[in-house]
Each structure stands twice: as C-alpha cells, then as structure tokens.
Scaffold this motif. Structure first.
Motif, PDB file in Angstrom:
ATOM      1  N   THR A   1       0.798  -1.109  -0.121  1.00 21.60           N
ATOM      2  CA  THR A   1       0.022   0.069   0.030  1.00 21.60           C
ATOM      3  C   THR A   1       0.837   1.317  -0.019  1.00 21.60           C
ATOM      4  N   VAL A   2       0.286   2.283  -0.396  1.00 22.49           N
ATOM      5  CA  VAL A   2       1.111   3.606  -0.381  1.00 22.49           C
ATOM      6  C   VAL A   2       1.230   3.978   0.878  1.00 22.49           C
ATOM      7  N   PRO A   3       2.517   4.454   1.279  1.00 25.44           N
ATOM      8  CA  PRO A   3       3.035   4.423   2.881  1.00 25.44           C
ATOM      9  C   PRO A   3       2.666   5.674   3.481  1.00 25.44           C
ATOM     10  N   ALA A   4       2.010   6.622   2.958  1.00 20.29           N
ATOM     11  CA  ALA A   4       1.559   7.733   3.670  1.00 20.29           C
ATOM     12  C   ALA A   4       0.275   8.550   2.868  1.00 20.29           C
ATOM     13  N   ASP A   5      -0.089   9.705   3.495  1.00 26.07           N
ATOM     14  CA  ASP A   5      -1.210  10.294   3.132  1.00 26.07           C
ATOM     15  C   ASP A   5      -0.648  11.858   2.538  1.00 26.07           C
ATOM     16  N   LEU A   6      -1.355  12.192   1.724  1.00 27.68           N
ATOM     17  CA  LEU A   6      -1.337  13.529   1.182  1.00 27.68           C
ATOM     18  C   LEU A   6      -1.736  14.564   2.063  1.00 27.68           C
ATOM     19  N   VAL A   7      -1.048  15.572   2.372  1.00 26.11           N
ATOM     20  CA  VAL A   7      -1.713  16.682   3.276  1.00 26.11           C
ATOM     21  C   VAL A   7      -1.801  17.989   2.464  1.00 26.11           C
ATOM     22  N   MET A   8      -3.028  18.509   2.655  1.00 23.37           N
ATOM     23  CA  MET A   8      -3.409  19.875   1.793  1.00 23.37           C
ATOM     24  C   MET A   8      -4.050  20.858   2.946  1.00 23.37           C
ATOM     25  N   ASP A   9      -3.687  22.048   2.334  1.00 21.85           N
ATOM     26  CA  ASP A   9      -4.283  23.235   3.102  1.00 21.85           C
ATOM     27  C   ASP A   9      -5.696  23.380   2.518  1.00 21.85           C
ATOM     28  N   GLY A  10      -6.227  24.537   2.879  1.00 23.91           N
ATOM     29  CA  GLY A  10      -7.829  24.867   2.824  1.00 23.91           C
ATOM     30  C   GLY A  10      -7.972  24.797   1.245  1.00 23.91           C
ATOM     31  N   ASP A  11      -6.955  25.450   0.716  1.00 21.03           N
ATOM     32  CA  ASP A  11      -7.295  25.493  -1.121  1.00 21.03           C
ATOM     33  C   ASP A  11      -6.887  24.438  -1.945  1.00 21.03           C
ATOM     34  N   GLY A  12      -6.647  23.175  -1.348  1.00 20.81           N
ATOM     35  CA  GLY A  12      -6.069  21.825  -1.775  1.00 20.81           C
ATOM     36  C   GLY A  12      -4.923  22.078  -2.330  1.00 20.81           C
ATOM     37  N   GLN A  13      -4.088  23.031  -1.851  1.00 21.48           N
ATOM     38  CA  GLN A  13      -2.502  22.997  -2.310  1.00 21.48           C
ATOM     39  C   GLN A  13      -1.784  21.907  -1.331  1.00 21.48           C
ATOM     40  N   LEU A  14      -0.856  21.295  -2.019  1.00 14.72           N
ATOM     41  CA  LEU A  14      -0.077  20.284  -1.308  1.00 14.72           C
ATOM     42  C   LEU A  14       0.810  20.859  -0.353  1.00 14.72           C
ATOM     43  N   ILE A  15       0.916  20.265   0.985  1.00 12.30           N
ATOM     44  CA  ILE A  15       1.824  20.753   2.096  1.00 12.30           C
ATOM     45  C   ILE A  15       2.872  19.503   2.231  1.00 12.30           C
ATOM     46  N   VAL A  16       4.167  19.857   1.931  1.00  9.72           N
ATOM     47  CA  VAL A  16       5.280  18.873   1.745  1.00  9.72           C
ATOM     48  C   VAL A  16       5.644  18.465   3.284  1.00  9.72           C
ATOM     49  N   ASN A  17       5.777  17.155   3.470  1.00 10.28           N
ATOM     50  CA  ASN A  17       6.546  16.673   4.519  1.00 10.28           C
ATOM     51  C   ASN A  17       7.244  15.538   4.057  1.00 10.28           C
ATOM     52  N   SER A  18       7.688  14.733   5.106  1.00 12.02           N
ATOM     53  CA  SER A  18       8.370  13.631   4.825  1.00 12.02           C
ATOM     54  C   SER A  18       7.744  12.513   4.364  1.00 12.02           C
ATOM     55  N   GLY A  19       6.295  12.426   4.652  1.00 11.36           N
ATOM     56  CA  GLY A  19       5.417  11.434   3.929  1.00 11.36           C
ATOM     57  C   GLY A  19       5.332  11.679   2.439  1.00 11.36           C
ATOM     58  N   THR A  20       5.163  12.796   2.098  1.00 10.24           N
ATOM     59  CA  THR A  20       5.200  13.255   0.539  1.00 10.24           C
ATOM     60  C   THR A  20       6.394  12.272  -0.069  1.00 10.24           C
ATOM     61  N   ARG A  21       7.775  12.406   0.635  1.00 10.99           N
ATOM     62  CA  ARG A  21       8.874  11.923   0.060  1.00 10.99           C
ATOM     63  C   ARG A  21       8.723  10.098  -0.145  1.00 10.99           C
ATOM     64  N   ALA A  22       8.034   9.775   0.870  1.00  9.79           N
ATOM     65  CA  ALA A  22       7.681   8.332   0.910  1.00  9.79           C
ATOM     66  C   ALA A  22       7.044   7.917  -0.066  1.00  9.79           C
ATOM     67  N   ILE A  23       6.001   8.733  -0.320  1.00 10.42           N
ATOM     68  CA  ILE A  23       4.936   8.312  -1.556  1.00 10.42           C
ATOM     69  C   ILE A  23       5.641   8.355  -2.907  1.00 10.42           C
ATOM     70  N   LEU A  24       6.692   9.385  -2.875  1.00 14.33           N
ATOM     71  CA  LEU A  24       7.337   9.380  -4.254  1.00 14.33           C
ATOM     72  C   LEU A  24       8.456   8.266  -4.419  1.00 14.33           C
ATOM     73  N   GLU A  25       8.984   7.821  -3.166  1.00 11.33           N
ATOM     74  CA  GLU A  25       9.854   6.655  -3.262  1.00 11.33           C
ATOM     75  C   GLU A  25       9.072   5.486  -3.679  1.00 11.33           C
ATOM     76  N   TYR A  26       7.838   5.383  -3.040  1.00 12.51           N
ATOM     77  CA  TYR A  26       7.156   4.019  -3.371  1.00 12.51           C
ATOM     78  C   TYR A  26       6.933   3.656  -4.568  1.00 12.51           C
ATOM     79  N   PHE A  27       6.471   5.015  -5.505  1.00 16.94           N
ATOM     80  CA  PHE A  27       6.063   4.772  -6.848  1.00 16.94           C
ATOM     81  C   PHE A  27       7.365   4.734  -7.912  1.00 16.94           C
ATOM     82  N   LEU A  28       8.425   5.288  -7.268  1.00 13.52           N
ATOM     83  CA  LEU A  28       9.782   5.356  -7.970  1.00 13.52           C
ATOM     84  C   LEU A  28      10.578   3.898  -7.913  1.00 13.52           C
ATOM     85  N   SER A  29      10.045   3.343  -6.986  1.00 12.24           N
ATOM     86  CA  SER A  29      10.687   1.879  -6.744  1.00 12.24           C
ATOM     87  C   SER A  29      10.275   0.875  -7.986  1.00 12.24           C
ATOM     88  N   LEU A  30       9.260   1.408  -8.827  1.00 10.78           N
ATOM     89  CA  LEU A  30       8.876   0.694  -9.980  1.00 10.78           C
ATOM     90  C   LEU A  30       9.802   1.003 -11.125  1.00 10.78           C
TER      91      LEU A  30
END
Length: 332
Positions: A71-100
């Motif tokens: 499963t995807v290892p983390a959640d995406l976090v957004m502000d009230g306008d739907g804009q991405l808030i970057v955290n270490s979980g964001t990197r975990a998500i990218l690494e998950y897909f890039l492992s392919l």
C-alpha cells in the motif's frame, strides 16, 4: 516501517532513507489525503473537479507489479485551498512509486502518481506533487553520482553538509520538511560518531550511547537497528549456516529483525539467486562443450549467441555475456 527493505531487492534492497540508504517500508492502507484544520473537503460541490478516469485503476496496475499486495505508505496533506503541504510522508509516497523504475516506463510511473494523487487529493495537489516529482528526480540523479556519499568516517560531517546544501538548492524551503526524518537520523549518526571518537571511558561511552538511543523516536530507532542488521546481513547469515542453521533458521532471523513482508522478500531473493546460479551453471556446461568443439571461431560465437537467446531473456543475455568475459582468463 513495515516494508521496502524491498528493494533490497529491488527496493532493492528501498532509494533510501537514512544515511546509508535503507528505504522505508510502506504502512498499511492506500493513503487518503488529509487536510489541515479549516480545509474544505474534497467532496464539497464548490471544489469538485474530478480527474478523467484512467482505463486501469491504480490498485489494479500495482497488483500487476512487484508492489502487489502493498500500500502507499503515507497520506497527502493539503491546505484549505487544496494545495499540497510537503512533509516527509510526501517523499515516502514518491519513493514508493519510483521503486517501480526499471519495471515500468518512467512516463507510466508519472501517470500512476498523477492518477493516485488526483483520486485521493484532487487536481491541484496532484499538480503540486508532479512538480515536486520533477525536482526530486533531479535530486536523485545528482545524489546517485556518489559525490555526496561518505567514503570514510572522517568525511561524514563534510558530506552531510554538502547534502544539505544540495537539498536546499533544489527544494528551497521544502527541503527541511521533505527530509525531516533523514536529517534526524543523520544528526543521530554524527552524535554517535562523536561519542565513539571521544576520550570517554568505555563505561561512559556505553552510558552516553544508551542515552542517545533513548532519545530517538521509535521509528528511527527501528530504522537504525534494521540498517545495522542489513549492513551485517551476509556475515550473520554465514554464521547461522556455519553453526548448523537451516534456511528456516535464516528466515526466522529475517522475520524477527525486518518483519514478515521483508523476510518473505529476502527469502524470494535467495531463491531467485539460487535459480539464477543453477541456470547459469547449466548454460556454462553447454557453453564449454561448444568452445571445446573443433569449430571455427565465428561458428562458435554464432552458437553461443543462439544458446544465450534460447536460455535467457534479452537483459539476462547481456549479464551472461559479461560473466563469460570475466571467466575467460580461467578457461585459457
């Protein structure tokens, strides 16, 4: 940390959190986006903008890859306008897909990331994530050069400083949040090195190390233990074998140290290595008979090429040819 020792394997053996590159193991649950206080839910009609449906859902695509059952290892976090808030979980998500990478084309991986993000966070966050992906790929390419890896204990501090400068140059203000876990681990590594290199007595060093370990968040403490075990895995497995241990004993050690899923992957990798060695030995026996035959050199090479094409996939044929070149001096 439940998976991604993986790309030991693959993940390998996980791209790379921590100074020596152990990747995080995905946690359970295909991540759903999380919004900060005051954020507008995705299903609010005023902010609804569904992405076009892909011909194949993300989960179905992943089920046909080495990430099947994960499963995807983390959640995406957004502000009230739907804009991405970057955290270490964001990197975990990218690494998950890039492992392919290497398993799927880069563009297909990019589309998977886009589709997953739009399904779980909406088009704006997806667009932000893809922009971050471009910067992250640039960072990975620079980092893969080896210029930022410490070659000895003496230059760890300098290399960590260079890595920090590289991250800030590429990610700007997002660097701190994106690499928060790794920065904490790097700081731990430096403190550990300082203790071991100090003129304290062995008793004082032991007490200082216990205090340092106790200060680690549990996740990083587990990561450190796994990294330490991973660096000594070959010696540990050899010791188990020399003391009469079986493959079941090795699996039990992997399971206790790295978790169930990682243990299964290590077992699968060991089986794949054994199968490969057997296939290459069978090929080598046929190769040697061809080379020993009284045929012109051109005919021998033609038969060897046919033999490789019959027994191996195209990518494997290049590996076999390289192994043959390494063995040439021993056959002469």
């Amino acid at each position: 940390m439940q998976r991604h020792l993986a790309l030991l394997a693959t993940v390998t053996l996980l791209a790379a959190a921590g100074f020596w590159g152990l990747q995080q193991i995905p946690a359970p649950a295909h991540g759903k986006a999380r919004q900060t206080a005051g954020a507008i839910p995705k299903n609010d009609p005023a902010h609804s903008n569904p992405a076009p449906l892909s011909p194949l859902p993300v989960t179905e695509t992943l089920d046909n890859t080495s990430l099947a059952g994960t499963t995807v290892p983390a959640d995406l976090v957004m502000d009230g306008d739907g804009q991405l808030i970057v955290n270490s979980g964001t990197r975990a998500i990218l690494e998950y897909f890039l492992s392919l990478s290497g398993e799927l084309p880069d563009e297909q991986i990019r589309q998977l990331i886009r589709q997953w993000a739009e399904d779980n966070a909406g088009p704006r966050a997806a667009s932000d994530l893809l922009a971050l992906l471009d910067r992250y790929n640039a960072y990975r390419q620079r980092f893969a050069s080896g210029d930022y890896a410490a070659s000895s204990e003496a230059d760890i501090t300098d290399k960590l400083r260079q890595r920090q400068q590289l991250r800030e140059g590429i990610f700007g203000a997002d660097a701190t949040a994106l690499f928060a876990d790794e920065n904490r681990y790097d700081q731990f590594s430096l403190q550990r090195r300082e203790i071991l290199a100090s003129d304290m007595s062995e008793t004082e060093k032991k007490q200082a190390m216990q205090t340092l370990y106790a200060s680690l968040p549990e996740q990083l403490a587990v990561q450190y233990r796994q990294q330490h075990a991973l660096r000594h895995l070959q010696q540990t497995e050899q010791a188990i074998k020399e003391t009469g241990g079986s493959s079941a004993d090795r699996f039990a050690y992997h399971q206790q140290t790295f978790g169930d899923e990682a243990a299964l992957r290590l077992q699968s990798l060991a089986q794949q290595r054994q199968q490969w060695q057997q296939r290459y030995q069978d090929y080598a026996a046929q190769r040697d008979r061809i080379l020993a035959a009284g045929l012109p050199s051109k005919d021998k090479q033609h038969q060897l090429q046919q033999l490789r094409a019959t027994l191996f996939e195209e990518t494997e044929q290049r590996r076999v040819a390289a192994l043959d070149r390494l063995e040439e001096p021993t056959r002469e």
